[in-house]
Motif scaffolding. Structure first.
Motif, PDB file in Angstrom:
ATOM      1  N   LEU A 118       0.838  -1.198   0.000  1.00  0.00           N
ATOM      2  CA  LEU A 118       0.000   0.000   0.000  1.00  0.00           C
ATOM      3  C   LEU A 118       0.872   1.247   0.000  1.00  0.00           C
ATOM      4  O   LEU A 118       1.877   1.308   0.708  1.00  0.00           O
ATOM      5  CB  LEU A 118      -0.915   0.016   1.233  1.00  0.00           C
ATOM      6  CG  LEU A 118      -1.854  -1.194   1.410  1.00  0.00           C
ATOM      7  CD1 LEU A 118      -2.496  -1.154   2.786  1.00  0.00           C
ATOM      8  CD2 LEU A 118      -2.914  -1.208   0.324  1.00  0.00           C
ATOM      9  N   LYS A 191      -8.909   3.795  -4.264  1.00  0.00           N
ATOM     10  CA  LYS A 191      -8.194   4.197  -3.058  1.00  0.00           C
ATOM     11  C   LYS A 191      -8.865   3.607  -1.825  1.00  0.00           C
ATOM     12  O   LYS A 191     -10.048   3.278  -1.845  1.00  0.00           O
ATOM     13  CB  LYS A 191      -8.123   5.719  -2.941  1.00  0.00           C
ATOM     14  CG  LYS A 191      -7.296   6.384  -4.036  1.00  0.00           C
ATOM     15  CD  LYS A 191      -7.178   7.886  -3.818  1.00  0.00           C
ATOM     16  CE  LYS A 191      -6.357   8.535  -4.927  1.00  0.00           C
ATOM     17  NZ  LYS A 191      -6.219   9.998  -4.717  1.00  0.00           N
ATOM     18  N   LEU A 222      -4.787   5.621   1.256  1.00  0.00           N
ATOM     19  CA  LEU A 222      -3.890   4.598   0.733  1.00  0.00           C
ATOM     20  C   LEU A 222      -4.280   4.222  -0.681  1.00  0.00           C
ATOM     21  O   LEU A 222      -5.437   4.338  -1.081  1.00  0.00           O
ATOM     22  CB  LEU A 222      -3.933   3.350   1.619  1.00  0.00           C
ATOM     23  CG  LEU A 222      -3.625   3.550   3.105  1.00  0.00           C
ATOM     24  CD1 LEU A 222      -3.979   2.290   3.890  1.00  0.00           C
ATOM     25  CD2 LEU A 222      -2.162   3.909   3.308  1.00  0.00           C
ATOM     26  N   MET A 224      -3.513   0.880  -3.481  1.00  0.00           N
ATOM     27  CA  MET A 224      -2.957  -0.471  -3.581  1.00  0.00           C
ATOM     28  C   MET A 224      -1.924  -0.523  -4.700  1.00  0.00           C
ATOM     29  O   MET A 224      -2.160  -0.019  -5.801  1.00  0.00           O
ATOM     30  CB  MET A 224      -4.076  -1.490  -3.828  1.00  0.00           C
ATOM     31  CG  MET A 224      -3.594  -2.933  -3.752  1.00  0.00           C
ATOM     32  SD  MET A 224      -4.921  -4.150  -4.005  1.00  0.00           S
ATOM     33  CE  MET A 224      -5.935  -3.837  -2.571  1.00  0.00           C
TER      34      MET A 224
END
Length: 306
Positions: A118, A191, A222, A224
């Motif tokens: 992340l 997100k 965050l 991915m």
């Protein structure tokens, strides 16, 4: 190898498989090239979970930097997992290619099972939010919002990872005043938003209080990046339960969605004409009914001789 001391024997007994496993421990690892943001995130995440059940590790090798790269080489993670008996890990690092990087993962039999990378795009720490905080070690309530957590396999595994990471110990009872901490995860537009709230119980004029949420941090935006997911066969093997823990199936018993139990009873065919009922005047057979059952001929009364 047989243990030579009682201390070694206790250590091996503690590591043996159990029907009910211990609460999972997590190791939080700071890479040698981590910056201040990643360091603060690791500290705040440690304080955000049930801290009594987390195992915090900061590696500062004296001669060289800790350049562990979990996606390239997992041997060091597996070594420290076995040494510290931790089945969860969070690794923080920072470089030009992947700035402000977090890797969350879990182990199975001291080998990496799932691992998701992340990227931190925005971070608000605990100390930046000037509100009251929950006591350390508070068990959080977890809320997941967004269809991606149910549709996409990678997000589904991430949800399972986050539940393992923040769930803490299993408790038999819950009191209303103890429900004071909420961790909210939202997946939208590629997100993941992590928000932390404190539950405030306000007066409502009745027994049930009015609920309000107050943000207390940390707050993370965050995205991915890379993923390393276990195969379906290995994932099923990790979820396998011992036979002793599986509930025994009872024949002819079913449950509906509301939890109501239904049972089916098998009986031999009965002759309802011979069923014994209560001896009431209203249930007695009339003479006409008796004559019909005997063949339709009513018995004649014998005349007495005059």
């Amino acid at each position: 190898m047989d243990p030579k001391t009682k201390r070694a024997k206790r250590f091996l007994e503690k590591r043996e498989p159990k029907l009910k496993e211990n609460t999972k421990n997590a190791m939080l690892i700071k890479g040698g090239n981590a910056n201040l943001t990643v360091t603060e995130v690791l500290k705040d995440i440690c304080l955000s979970g049930p801290v009594l059940f987390f195992f915090l590790i900061f590696f500062f090798p004296p001669l060289r930097k800790n350049i562990t790269r979990p996606f390239e080489d997992q041997t060091s993670l597996e070594f420290f997992s076995k040494k510290s008996d931790c089945s969860l890990f969070l690794f923080g690092s920072h470089n030009k290619k992947r700035p402000n990087n977090l890797i969350i993962g879990r182990m199975f039999d001291y080998h990496v099972l799932d691992m998701i990378e992340l990227g931190i795009e925005k971070f608000v720490s605990l100390k930046d939010v000037k509100n009251s905080k929950c006591p350390e070690g508070t068990k959080p309530m977890l809320i997941f919002a967004g269809d991606m957590f149910d549709v996409n396999e990678e997000y589904r595994r991430l949800k399972s990872l986050l539940i393992d990471f923040f769930r803490g110990p299993s408790v038999p009872n819950i009191r209303l005043a103890g429900l004071e901490y909420v961790l909210h995860f939202t997946a939208v537009d590629g997100k993941i938003y992590m928000r932390s709230y404190k539950v405030l119980l306000k007066k409502s004029g009745c027994k049930i209080p009015r609920i309000e949420l107050e943000e207390m941090g940390p707050s993370l935006d965050l995205v991915m990046r890379r993923t390393h997911l276990a195969s379906d066969d290995l994932y099923k093997l990790s979820l396998k339960q011992p036979k002793a823990l599986k509930p025994k199936k009872k024949k002819n018993i079913s449950h509906d969605v509301f939890g109501t139990t239904y049972g089916r009873i098998h009986m031999q065919k009965q002759d309802l004409s011979k069923l014994q009922t209560r001896k009431m005047k209203g249930l007695k057979k009339r003479p006409a009914e008796k004559s019909t059952e005997d063949g339709g001929v009513s018995p004649k009364k014998s005349k007495s001789a005059s």
